[in-house]
Design a protein around this motif. Structure first.
Motif, PDB file in Angstrom:
ATOM      1  N   ARG A   7       0.845  -1.199   0.000  1.00 32.75           N
ATOM      2  CA  ARG A   7       0.000   0.000   0.000  1.00 32.75           C
ATOM      3  C   ARG A   7       0.880   1.248   0.000  1.00 32.75           C
ATOM      4  O   ARG A   7       1.901   1.280   0.699  1.00 32.75           O
ATOM      5  N   PRO A   8       0.515   2.265  -0.766  1.00 33.21           N
ATOM      6  CA  PRO A   8       1.340   3.485  -0.799  1.00 33.21           C
ATOM      7  C   PRO A   8       1.284   4.243   0.523  1.00 33.21           C
ATOM      8  O   PRO A   8       0.320   4.124   1.285  1.00 33.21           O
ATOM      9  N   LEU A   9       2.317   5.020   0.788  1.00 38.28           N
ATOM     10  CA  LEU A   9       2.376   5.813   2.016  1.00 38.28           C
ATOM     11  C   LEU A   9       1.355   6.943   1.976  1.00 38.28           C
ATOM     12  O   LEU A   9       1.022   7.467   0.906  1.00 38.28           O
ATOM     13  N   THR A  10       0.873   7.322   3.153  1.00 36.99           N
ATOM     14  CA  THR A  10      -0.012   8.489   3.249  1.00 36.99           C
ATOM     15  C   THR A  10       0.823   9.743   3.030  1.00 36.99           C
ATOM     16  O   THR A  10       2.061   9.695   3.059  1.00 36.99           O
ATOM     17  N   ALA A  11       0.147  10.868   2.844  1.00 41.59           N
ATOM     18  CA  ALA A  11       0.844  12.139   2.635  1.00 41.59           C
ATOM     19  C   ALA A  11       1.760  12.447   3.820  1.00 41.59           C
ATOM     20  O   ALA A  11       2.915  12.850   3.642  1.00 41.59           O
ATOM     21  N   ALA A  22       0.878  12.993  -4.813  1.00 39.36           N
ATOM     22  CA  ALA A  22       1.789  11.859  -5.005  1.00 39.36           C
ATOM     23  C   ALA A  22       1.149  10.569  -4.473  1.00 39.36           C
ATOM     24  O   ALA A  22       1.264   9.500  -5.065  1.00 39.36           O
ATOM     25  N   ARG A  23       0.438  10.698  -3.349  1.00 39.65           N
ATOM     26  CA  ARG A  23      -0.243   9.525  -2.780  1.00 39.65           C
ATOM     27  C   ARG A  23      -1.341   9.022  -3.715  1.00 39.65           C
ATOM     28  O   ARG A  23      -1.471   7.815  -3.962  1.00 39.65           O
ATOM     29  N   LYS A  63      -3.397   4.838  -7.381  1.00 45.21           N
ATOM     30  CA  LYS A  63      -3.957   4.354  -8.642  1.00 45.21           C
ATOM     31  C   LYS A  63      -3.100   3.216  -9.191  1.00 45.21           C
ATOM     32  O   LYS A  63      -3.610   2.183  -9.644  1.00 45.21           O
ATOM     33  N   ARG A  64      -1.775   3.398  -9.146  1.00 46.78           N
ATOM     34  CA  ARG A  64      -0.849   2.361  -9.617  1.00 46.78           C
ATOM     35  C   ARG A  64      -0.952   1.111  -8.730  1.00 46.78           C
ATOM     36  O   ARG A  64      -0.935  -0.015  -9.223  1.00 46.78           O
TER      37      ARG A  64
END
Length: 202
Positions: free
Chosen positions: A11-15, A61-62, A67-68
């Motif tokens: 999972r991507p990092l939060t802002a 950026a998040r 989406k990716r």
């Protein structure tokens, strides 16, 4: 088989965590003397004071990474057989259960729950562990277990008596602790009457 949860897209990092990752080295360099906890507090304060326009860059950026991530996750799930998907769900359930258990133990420690009573063997081990033979802790424990089994009832009696005393200590401390938990509104942590009677019987 052949598929691990480690291969699952992360999972991507939060802002906020993006900000921490980017600026932590600089904050640490400028504040080498403070503890990690104080450093995190300092960085949290800096994040709160950051203008909305700068926070927005981290949020964009998040969103892009999210989406990716969703595309990668869909591709990852598509390659799984039903059996693999079920195995990974089971692995996740076990991991979450372990995490919940750890959090509960940590919470009980913070709330000051009394330590469980020690057995006669536990007390014997704690008194003789340093002097026992064996290189590794496991070898020492094995050696002490052998000694304990060969001891007569009269030799074990002092340790068993200390264990009985420790049970009394535990029950008294638990009663006091449970009264305190009721006052705090944490009845969910109180032993049931059945559990208490089982411990007394044991």
């Amino acid at each position: 088989r052949g598929i691990s949860s480690e291969e699952r897209p992360k999972r991507p990092l939060t802002a906020y965590f993006r900000f921490l990752k980017e600026y932590r080295p600089a904050f640490r360099q400028n504040n080498p003397e403070i503890s990690n906890m104080d450093l995190v507090k300092k960085m949290a304060g800096a994040w709160k004071e950051l203008p909305a326009s700068q926070k927005q860059a981290y949020e964009e950026a998040r969103k892009s990474d999210w989406k990716r991530y969703e595309e990668q996750l869909a591709a990852y799930k598509a390659q799984l057989t039903p059996a693999q998907a079920e195995a990974l769900r089971e692995e996740r359930r076990r991991r979450l259960a372990k995490r919940r258990s750890f959090r509960k133990k940590r919470e009980l420690t913070v709330l000051g729950k009394p330590k469980r009573p020690r057995s006669g063997f536990n007390i014997f081990v704690s008194e003789n562990f340093q002097e026992s033979e064996g290189i590794s802790p496991a070898a020492k424990l094995k050696q002490l277990f052998g000694v304990w089994q060969k001891m007569s009832s009269s030799q074990k009696q002092p340790y068993l008596q200390l264990a009985e005393d420790d049970k009394v200590r535990y029950e008294n401390e638990m009663k006091s602790w449970e009264t305190k938990m009721v006052e705090l509104g944490r009845e969910d942590l109180i032993r049931s009457t059945k559990q208490r009677s089982q411990k007394k019987t044991a």
